[in-house]
Design a protein around this motif. Structure first.
Motif, mmCIF file in Angstrom:
data_model
loop_
_atom_site.group_PDB
_atom_site.id
_atom_site.type_symbol
_atom_site.label_atom_id
_atom_site.label_comp_id
_atom_site.label_asym_id
_atom_site.label_seq_id
_atom_site.Cartn_x
_atom_site.Cartn_y
_atom_site.Cartn_z
ATOM 1 N N THR A 1 79.640 13.813 10.774
ATOM 2 C CA THR A 1 79.499 12.361 10.871
ATOM 3 C C THR A 1 78.106 11.904 10.432
ATOM 4 N N HIS A 2 78.044 10.679 9.971
ATOM 5 C CA HIS A 2 76.823 10.087 9.421
ATOM 6 C C HIS A 2 75.768 9.924 10.510
ATOM 7 N N GLY A 3 74.537 10.298 10.178
ATOM 8 C CA GLY A 3 73.441 10.220 11.131
ATOM 9 C C GLY A 3 73.055 8.811 11.538
ATOM 10 N N ASP A 4 73.364 7.811 10.718
ATOM 11 C CA ASP A 4 72.993 6.424 11.047
ATOM 12 C C ASP A 4 73.637 5.928 12.332
ATOM 13 N N HIS A 5 74.714 6.551 12.771
ATOM 14 C CA HIS A 5 75.417 6.096 13.970
ATOM 15 C C HIS A 5 74.974 6.838 15.227
ATOM 16 N N GLY A 6 74.084 7.785 15.081
ATOM 17 C CA GLY A 6 73.602 8.539 16.226
ATOM 18 C C GLY A 6 74.563 9.642 16.630
ATOM 19 N N HIS A 7 74.343 10.173 17.816
ATOM 20 C CA HIS A 7 75.155 11.274 18.327
ATOM 21 C C HIS A 7 76.598 10.798 18.499
ATOM 22 N N PRO A 8 77.578 11.590 18.028
ATOM 23 C CA PRO A 8 78.984 11.169 18.122
ATOM 24 C C PRO A 8 79.486 10.973 19.557
ATOM 25 N N GLU A 9 78.791 11.532 20.509
ATOM 26 C CA GLU A 9 79.157 11.340 21.911
ATOM 27 C C GLU A 9 79.137 9.855 22.289
ATOM 28 N N THR A 10 78.284 9.072 21.616
ATOM 29 C CA THR A 10 78.108 7.675 21.985
ATOM 30 C C THR A 10 79.204 6.754 21.458
ATOM 31 N N TYR A 11 79.993 7.204 20.479
ATOM 32 C CA TYR A 11 81.003 6.314 19.908
ATOM 33 C C TYR A 11 82.309 7.005 19.528
ATOM 34 N N LEU A 12 82.336 8.323 19.438
ATOM 35 C CA LEU A 12 83.517 9.003 18.924
ATOM 36 C C LEU A 12 84.302 9.752 20.002
ATOM 37 N N TYR A 13 83.629 10.376 20.943
ATOM 38 C CA TYR A 13 84.315 11.245 21.902
ATOM 39 C C TYR A 13 85.354 10.497 22.735
ATOM 40 N N ASP A 14 85.030 9.293 23.188
ATOM 41 C CA ASP A 14 86.008 8.521 23.971
ATOM 42 C C ASP A 14 87.231 8.170 23.136
ATOM 43 N N GLU A 15 87.023 7.856 21.870
ATOM 44 C CA GLU A 15 88.142 7.541 20.966
ATOM 45 C C GLU A 15 89.038 8.772 20.788
ATOM 46 N N LEU A 16 88.437 9.946 20.641
ATOM 47 C CA LEU A 16 89.209 11.181 20.509
ATOM 48 C C LEU A 16 90.006 11.465 21.774
ATOM 49 N N CYS B 1 72.631 18.250 11.494
ATOM 50 C CA CYS B 1 72.272 18.785 10.182
ATOM 51 C C CYS B 1 70.850 18.359 9.823
ATOM 52 N N GLY B 2 70.259 19.060 8.890
ATOM 53 C CA GLY B 2 68.932 18.705 8.408
ATOM 54 C C GLY B 2 68.878 17.316 7.796
ATOM 55 N N CYS B 3 70.028 16.843 7.287
ATOM 56 C CA CYS B 3 70.089 15.516 6.665
ATOM 57 C C CYS B 3 70.238 14.402 7.697
ATOM 58 N N GLY B 4 70.404 14.766 8.974
ATOM 59 C CA GLY B 4 70.537 13.760 10.024
ATOM 60 C C GLY B 4 71.945 13.589 10.547
ATOM 61 N N GLY B 5 72.940 14.098 9.830
ATOM 62 C CA GLY B 5 74.326 14.009 10.282
ATOM 63 C C GLY B 5 74.593 14.935 11.460
ATOM 64 N N HIS B 6 75.774 14.810 12.025
ATOM 65 C CA HIS B 6 76.148 15.600 13.197
ATOM 66 C C HIS B 6 77.462 16.318 12.933
ATOM 67 N N VAL B 7 77.584 17.543 13.453
ATOM 68 C CA VAL B 7 78.810 18.328 13.316
ATOM 69 C C VAL B 7 79.452 18.494 14.686
ATOM 70 N N THR B 8 80.700 18.066 14.781
ATOM 71 C CA THR B 8 81.506 18.253 15.976
ATOM 72 C C THR B 8 82.746 19.022 15.577
ATOM 73 N N ARG B 9 83.047 20.098 16.281
ATOM 74 C CA ARG B 9 84.228 20.913 15.979
ATOM 75 C C ARG B 9 85.343 20.534 16.950
ATOM 76 N N ASN C 1 84.164 15.454 5.599
ATOM 77 C CA ASN C 1 82.883 14.833 5.295
ATOM 78 C C ASN C 1 82.948 13.341 5.595
ATOM 79 N N LEU C 2 82.324 12.951 6.695
ATOM 80 C CA LEU C 2 82.289 11.545 7.106
ATOM 81 C C LEU C 2 80.851 11.031 7.085
ATOM 82 N N GLU C 3 80.088 11.513 6.108
ATOM 83 C CA GLU C 3 78.692 11.077 6.025
ATOM 84 C C GLU C 3 78.315 10.537 4.650
#
Length: 103
Positions: free
Chosen positions: A57-72, A88-96, A23-25
């Motif tokens: 991930t928290h929805g305030d940061h947008g799609h994780p592709e924009t900031y997380l995928y390159d780091e991974l 998610c309905g709350c605005g967060g994003h799920v990446t497996r 849970n990172l949101e």
């Protein structure tokens, strides 16, 4: 007011020998994108090969592709593969992230 990363409870404290979700949101994640990235990397480090971790991930940061995928990719290369699951309905994003067996 900024929260020190040292003051934030870690996303996990043990290696998961099964698939799990991180849970990172929480509100402090919404305030600090670097914390989300740091704890996402920790979550992968704490996932045993052959399993996956769902990073929520928290929805305030947008799609994780924009900031997380390159780091991974930089941190783990071919040792993980990831797929975007849903918003998610709350605005967060799920990446497996699947942690690959080495060998």
């Amino acid at each position: 007011m900024s929260v020190s990363h040292d003051d934030v409870e870690p996303v996990t404290d043990h290696v998961h020998e099964n698939s799990w979700s991180a849970n990172l949101e929480k509100p402090h994640h919404g305030e600090d994108r670097e914390l989300v990235v740091s704890q996402a990397l920790d979550a992968v480090d704490h996932t045993a090969p052959g399993n996956h971790v769902n990073l929520v991930t928290h929805g305030d940061h947008g799609h994780p592709e924009t900031y997380l995928y390159d780091e991974l990719a930089e941190a783990f290369g071919d040792a993980v593969r990831y797929e975007y699951v849903e918003q998610c309905g709350c605005g967060g994003h799920v990446t497996r992230l699947h942690v690959e067996e080495q060998g």
